[in-house]
Design an enzyme around this catalytic site. Structure first.
Site, PDB file in Angstrom:
ATOM      1  N   LYS A   1      22.690   7.005 -11.382  1.00  0.00           N
ATOM      2  CA  LYS A   1      22.095   5.662 -11.416  1.00  0.00           C
ATOM      3  C   LYS A   1      22.908   4.741 -12.307  1.00  0.00           C
ATOM      4  O   LYS A   1      23.273   3.620 -11.914  1.00  0.00           O
ATOM      5  CB  LYS A   1      20.656   5.743 -11.935  1.00  0.00           C
ATOM      6  CG  LYS A   1      19.977   4.383 -12.056  1.00  0.00           C
ATOM      7  CD  LYS A   1      18.805   4.393 -13.032  1.00  0.00           C
ATOM      8  CE  LYS A   1      19.292   4.395 -14.462  1.00  0.00           C
ATOM      9  NZ  LYS A   1      18.191   4.220 -15.439  1.00  0.00           N
TER      10      LYS A   1
ATOM     11  N   CYS B   1       3.586  -3.739  -9.106  1.00  0.00           N
ATOM     12  CA  CYS B   1       3.404  -2.328  -8.726  1.00  0.00           C
ATOM     13  C   CYS B   1       3.692  -1.439  -9.926  1.00  0.00           C
ATOM     14  O   CYS B   1       4.656  -0.664  -9.953  1.00  0.00           O
ATOM     15  CB  CYS B   1       4.312  -1.980  -7.541  1.00  0.00           C
ATOM     16  SG  CYS B   1       3.895  -0.436  -6.713  1.00  0.00           S
TER      17      CYS B   1
ATOM     18  N   CYS C   1      -2.747  -4.185  -6.902  1.00  0.00           N
ATOM     19  CA  CYS C   1      -2.705  -4.295  -5.438  1.00  0.00           C
ATOM     20  C   CYS C   1      -3.374  -5.578  -4.947  1.00  0.00           C
ATOM     21  O   CYS C   1      -3.026  -6.091  -3.880  1.00  0.00           O
ATOM     22  CB  CYS C   1      -3.376  -3.080  -4.805  1.00  0.00           C
ATOM     23  SG  CYS C   1      -2.619  -1.503  -5.269  1.00  0.00           S
TER      24      CYS C   1
ATOM     25  N   CYS D   1      -0.698  -8.261  -4.783  1.00  0.00           N
ATOM     26  CA  CYS D   1       0.505  -7.941  -4.008  1.00  0.00           C
ATOM     27  C   CYS D   1       0.357  -8.406  -2.565  1.00  0.00           C
ATOM     28  O   CYS D   1      -0.627  -8.069  -1.892  1.00  0.00           O
ATOM     29  CB  CYS D   1       0.773  -6.436  -4.046  1.00  0.00           C
ATOM     30  SG  CYS D   1       2.214  -5.918  -3.089  1.00  0.00           S
TER      31      CYS D   1
ATOM     32  N   CYS E   1       1.249  -1.958   2.796  1.00  0.00           N
ATOM     33  CA  CYS E   1       1.477  -0.846   1.866  1.00  0.00           C
ATOM     34  C   CYS E   1       0.384   0.192   2.071  1.00  0.00           C
ATOM     35  O   CYS E   1      -0.791  -0.072   1.820  1.00  0.00           O
ATOM     36  CB  CYS E   1       1.470  -1.341   0.421  1.00  0.00           C
ATOM     37  SG  CYS E   1       1.664  -0.015  -0.798  1.00  0.00           S
TER      38      CYS E   1
END
Length: 429
Positions: free
Chosen positions: A324, A396, A403, A406, A414
């Site tokens: 990463k 998130c 939620c 979102c 989702c």
């Protein structure tokens, strides 16, 4: 005095029909009408019971709940008690099954008329009830229209995750990986949230590792700043990481008299490990990171001309640097500016699995990186880290996901969204 078999059969027939019809609307008696079906009665005297004709008996009502049938025989009367059968109103009513066979003298024409009449009435009831259900559903959709705006579209399941697809045939056949069915829509909605929605102004936007390099420093020093920031960022919040980097750039002593203080490769090589550990003590695993930074600085001086490596393999060979960090350092503007892969951290790994982009779910960030690189367009390889890290920091969250704020959750895109939070969010809107 015995009860007529015809009366019994007729009563049973109407009871069977009544069980499939909606709850009664009348309890009118049908004694005079049922009396015509007694055994031995003259069928010629029966009235014509079809609707709209003059011979119809006004007291005979189809679809009524017949509780008591009175059978007249020789001037006497006898009440046949029947237990009520309670029926619930339903939205669909099936047509009655075939009527039981009537035995006795009543005319077949009369029996046929009764069956036809009941069937026609049941069919009409079914049509009316179905239309009422449709109207009610349409009315409900109108009431909830505000909850399904362009920002929160309706559910469009089934969602299909990334999958392999054969292209061509024979020797020319190849296998390609196709992205999730709705990934483009999800990506654009998430990007809109990051730019001007609830996920805007995340910590990564101002305190991300590639933004912690000193603007006025040389290109070599800026690349070194980016590498050190990435090494400190493991298991550490961006705010804490930015504070540690600020201390290094302000308090790291010069390696020689007259040299400039601050974060440079030469100052890291000269600093005492105890002091370096004190400057970065707020970051996670600061003891190990102190060792890694000192060791990496020596490798850069001895093997890479005091600069960071120019390859992914060279970056990952440094202690404390994984895939990463290597991909992010290689693609950063204050790095080498070359996008060779996707930098997948815990946010990218977690959110893409919540969205169902990998099937089966990937087990670690490296599996997620390989899965994403197999289908995600290359021009989004760098951006997706910024996109999902900010979304994970603002909306998130690892714990306590929002939620209801979102757009993906409100739109049903989702699959992992908390339904209670989504419902509350729609109500607020």
């Amino acid at each position: 005095m015995r009860t007529s078999r015809v009366a019994k059969e007729t009563s049973r027939f109407f009871d069977a029909a009544a069980e499939t019809l909606p709850r009664r609307t009348t309890r009118s008696s049908t004694r005079s009408s049922l009396a015509h079906f007694s055994y031995g009665a003259q069928t010629a005297a029966l009235p014509d019971i079809r609707d709209g004709e003059e011979g119809k008996d006004p007291e005979f009502t189809f679809g009524s709940d017949i509780e008591d049938a009175i059978v007249k025989t020789g001037g006497a009367s006898r009440s046949i008690a029947r237990k009520r059968k309670r029926t619930a109103t339903t939205t669909t009513v099936a047509a009655p099954s075939a009527a039981p066979k009537l035995r006795g003298n009543p005319s077949r024409a009369v029996k046929s008329e009764i069956k036809t009449e009941i069937k026609s009435r049941v069919k009409s009831e079914v049509q009316d009830l179905n239309q009422s259900a449709i109207d009610a559903a349409d009315h409900l959709d109108d009431d909830n229209a505000s909850a399904h705006t362009a920002d929160s579209p309706r559910r469009r399941y089934p969602h299909t995750p990334a999958r392999k697809r054969a292209v061509g045939s024979g020797r020319d056949a190849t296998t390609v990986v196709v992205g999730p069915s709705d990934w483009e829509e999800m990506y654009e909605l998430a990007k809109a949230m990051r730019i001007s929605g609830p996920a805007a102004n995340a910590a990564v936007d101002t305190m991300g590792c590639e933004r912690l390099a000193t603007p006025g420093a040389s290109a070599r020093d800026r690349r070194f700043h980016t590498l050190v920031a990435l090494m400190l960022s493991s298991q550490t919040k961006d705010t804490v990481n930015a504070e540690a980097m600020a201390r290094l750039k302000a308090e790291l002593p010069p390696h020689a008299p007259g040299a400039a203080p601050g974060l440079t490769l030469e100052n890291i090589l000269a600093v005492d490990p105890a002091l370096l550990n004190e400057l970065i003590w707020k970051v996670g695993f600061h003891n190990n990171k102190t060792k890694y930074i000192k060791q990496a600085a020596k490798i850069l001086r001895d093997q890479h001309n005091s600069d960071i490596p120019t390859t992914l393999e060279g970056l990952m060979a440094l202690p404390g640097v994984g895939p990463k960090m290597a991909h992010l350092c290689m693609s950063a503007d204050n790095g080498w500016g070359r996008v060779l892969g996707i930098g997948v951290d815990v946010h990218v790994h977690r959110i893409t699995n919540l969205w169902g982009w990998q099937a089966p779910p990937s087990k670690n960030p490296e599996e997620t990186r390989a899965a994403l690189e197999s289908w995600l367009p290359r021009d989004k390889w760098k951006e997706i880290n910024w996109l999902l890290v900010g979304l994970g920091q603002k909306v998130c969250l690892p714990v306590g996901r929002k939620c209801g704020d979102c757009t993906l959750g409100l739109g049903g895109l989702c699959k992992a969204a908390d339904r209670k939070k989504v419902t509350e969010g729609r109500r607020r809107r």
